[in-house]
Scaffold this active site. Structure first.
Site, mmCIF file in Angstrom:
data_model
loop_
_atom_site.group_PDB
_atom_site.id
_atom_site.type_symbol
_atom_site.label_atom_id
_atom_site.label_comp_id
_atom_site.label_asym_id
_atom_site.label_seq_id
_atom_site.Cartn_x
_atom_site.Cartn_y
_atom_site.Cartn_z
ATOM 1 C CB SER A 297 73.358 -28.128 6.712
ATOM 2 O OG SER A 297 72.170 -28.460 6.052
ATOM 3 N NE ARG B 154 65.932 -14.616 6.643
ATOM 4 C CZ ARG B 154 66.464 -15.770 6.994
ATOM 5 N NH1 ARG B 154 65.780 -16.892 6.840
ATOM 6 N NH2 ARG B 154 67.675 -15.821 7.516
ATOM 7 C CD GLU C 243 73.687 -27.680 -1.930
ATOM 8 O OE1 GLU C 243 73.340 -28.726 -1.350
ATOM 9 O OE2 GLU C 243 73.479 -26.547 -1.457
ATOM 10 C CD GLU D 58 74.491 -23.266 0.515
ATOM 11 O OE1 GLU D 58 74.732 -22.036 0.448
ATOM 12 O OE2 GLU D 58 73.481 -23.722 1.078
ATOM 13 C CB CYS E 83 73.696 -42.792 -2.496
ATOM 14 S SG CYS E 83 75.182 -43.792 -2.590
ATOM 15 C CB CYS F 212 73.631 -48.543 -3.685
ATOM 16 S SG CYS F 212 72.959 -46.851 -3.752
ATOM 17 C CD GLU G 66 60.998 -15.345 7.042
ATOM 18 O OE1 GLU G 66 61.483 -14.782 8.046
ATOM 19 O OE2 GLU G 66 61.088 -16.571 6.817
ATOM 20 C CB CYS H 2 78.077 -45.290 -4.677
ATOM 21 S SG CYS H 2 76.571 -46.308 -4.727
ATOM 22 C CG HIS I 5 70.502 -26.131 12.070
ATOM 23 N ND1 HIS I 5 69.558 -26.255 11.084
ATOM 24 C CD2 HIS I 5 70.147 -25.029 12.786
ATOM 25 C CE1 HIS I 5 68.662 -25.281 11.211
ATOM 26 N NE2 HIS I 5 69.009 -24.530 12.226
#
Length: 395
Positions: free
Chosen positions: A68, A248, A193, A96, A145, A134, A243, A131, A71
């Site tokens: 992320s 990897r 994470e 992370e 959330c 909600c 892959e 939160c 990107h």
């Protein structure tokens, strides 16, 4: 203190309309439609301070670069960021992470002790700041959330010396101290994470497997590799990973993969069917972010396999259409589910316990770097697929 910050220009595409939760010029839930010309820099920022009685100040020890992050800093031909999700810039990147508690508010409760956090506690943090009020949160879906904030996306993150988090998002790493010492404790903690993202995808959203089932994982990035380790420990008979990167694929073998496939040189469909005696897999994980490329193979395996009632889990974020054929899923009684995030359902503590039992995810760390090197490696990771996980380690 020094921090790695991402700046970008608010310049919505012509067809973009502000949603009810967007904030003009500051925050959007559709980053790739709005933010343009990203730039990552190291700059001085104030040290965070406790603002609420439940907050904790953490000295960051380790923080990994996520896809992320890559990107958010990567632009298309028109200059728009590739990351499609919740974003608010400028922001300190990094979600992370692990570190040491240095200060805790009077109501910052440690789940391990049911008492206030004490300085010195090793911790990691959830990235999604839900939160708890909600409707989705009340129904047990904190990843969805309605008031979501995300550390490292629109809340200042952990590519810094210190970071602040509410105690309700923190999990102690004491359980890992019996297995990991020194820096390795925090390197492992920084992987809780992303490993929890994989756990949530294959166990919670995918429904898990029965021992003896087969699984196919497409994509050998950190999430795909974590899924290999989790599903092998869950009792998969055959864990098959597709892959292109040899490095990897070799890591996948170390983590428990039974069969690895280079899709640029081998026919994935034939390999899967041959490896499973024609039965195919019970669970497929799409972790490439390239559904327009890999989906046809997923469908062909499902169509040709003797096994029915399989599940395809989509975990990679991608702003791309999936070429799905309904007939395949109807006739073969298959399903598609989406998976986002990692919070809830006890994912974090279970992953920590898996790591404490010997599931060593630190094997996926390709390189340990300093804070000042993070911008360089965020750029390198856009093209260098031999690097799997690059992690910052603070002294």
């Amino acid at each position: 203190m020094k921090a790695v910050r991402l700046h970008a220009k608010w310049d919505p595409k012509p067809d973009f309309k502000l949603g009810p939760k967007d904030i003009e010029g500051k925050l959007t839930w559709l980053g790739s439609k709005v933010w343009r010309y990203p730039k990552v820099v190291v700059e001085e920022v104030p040290e965070p301070k406790i603002q609420k009685p439940t907050e904790v100040i953490i000295q960051v020890k380790a923080c990994g670069i996520c896809g992320s992050d890559v990107h958010m800093a990567q632009a298309d031909k028109d200059g728009y960021i590739l990351y499609p999700g919740l974003t608010g810039f400028p922001v300190t990147l990094g979600h992370e992470f692990s570190g040491i508690v240095v200060e805790a508010g009077p109501e910052a409760i440690n789940r391990r002790t049911n008492k206030r956090f004490e300085p010195g506690e090793p911790v990691t943090s959830e990235e999604m700041f839900w939160c708890g009020i909600c409707r989705p949160c009340a129904e047990g879906y904190p990843n969805h959330c309605e008031n979501l904030r995300e550390i490292g996306f629109d809340v200042d993150g952990a590519f810094a010396e210190y970071v602040v988090s509410d105690a309700k998002y923190l999990w102690s790493l004491r359980e890992l101290e019996n297995v990991y010492t020194g820096d390795k404790l925090f390197l492992a903690g920084s992987l809780v994470e992303p490993t929890s993202v994989a756990y949530h995808a294959v166990i919670e959203r995918g429904g898990g497997i029965r021992p003896g089932d087969n699984v196919v994982i497409l994509g050998g990035g950190p999430i795909g590799l974590a899924a290999v380790a989790i599903l092998k420990r869950a009792g998969a008979a055959k864990v098959i990973l597709s892959e292109p990167s040899e490095k990897r694929r070799n890591l996948a073998k170390e983590l428990g993969a039974d069969v690895v496939v280079d899709p640029t040189k081998e026919n994935l469909v034939d390999v899967v069917l041959d490896s499973t005696n024609g039965m195919g897999a019970k669970l497929y994980l799409e972790a490439t972010g390239l559904p327009q490329i890999v989906w046809k193979d997923i469908e062909e395996i499902i169509w040709r396999a003797r096994g029915v009632n399989s599940t395809v889990v989509i975990v990679a974020r991608a702003d791309a259409k999936i070429p799905l054929t309904g007939e395949v899923f109807q006739v073969r009684m298959a399903r598609v589910v989406g998976s986002q995030g990692h919070s809830g359902h006890g994912n974090f503590p279970r992953v920590i316990s898996l790591m404490a039992s010997g599931m060593d995810m630190t094997k996926i760390i390709s390189k340990v770097v300093k804070l000042e090197e993070i911008p360089e490696y965020i750029i390198r990771l856009q093209t260098d697929k031999e690097l799997v996980k690059v992690t910052m380690l603070n002294p």
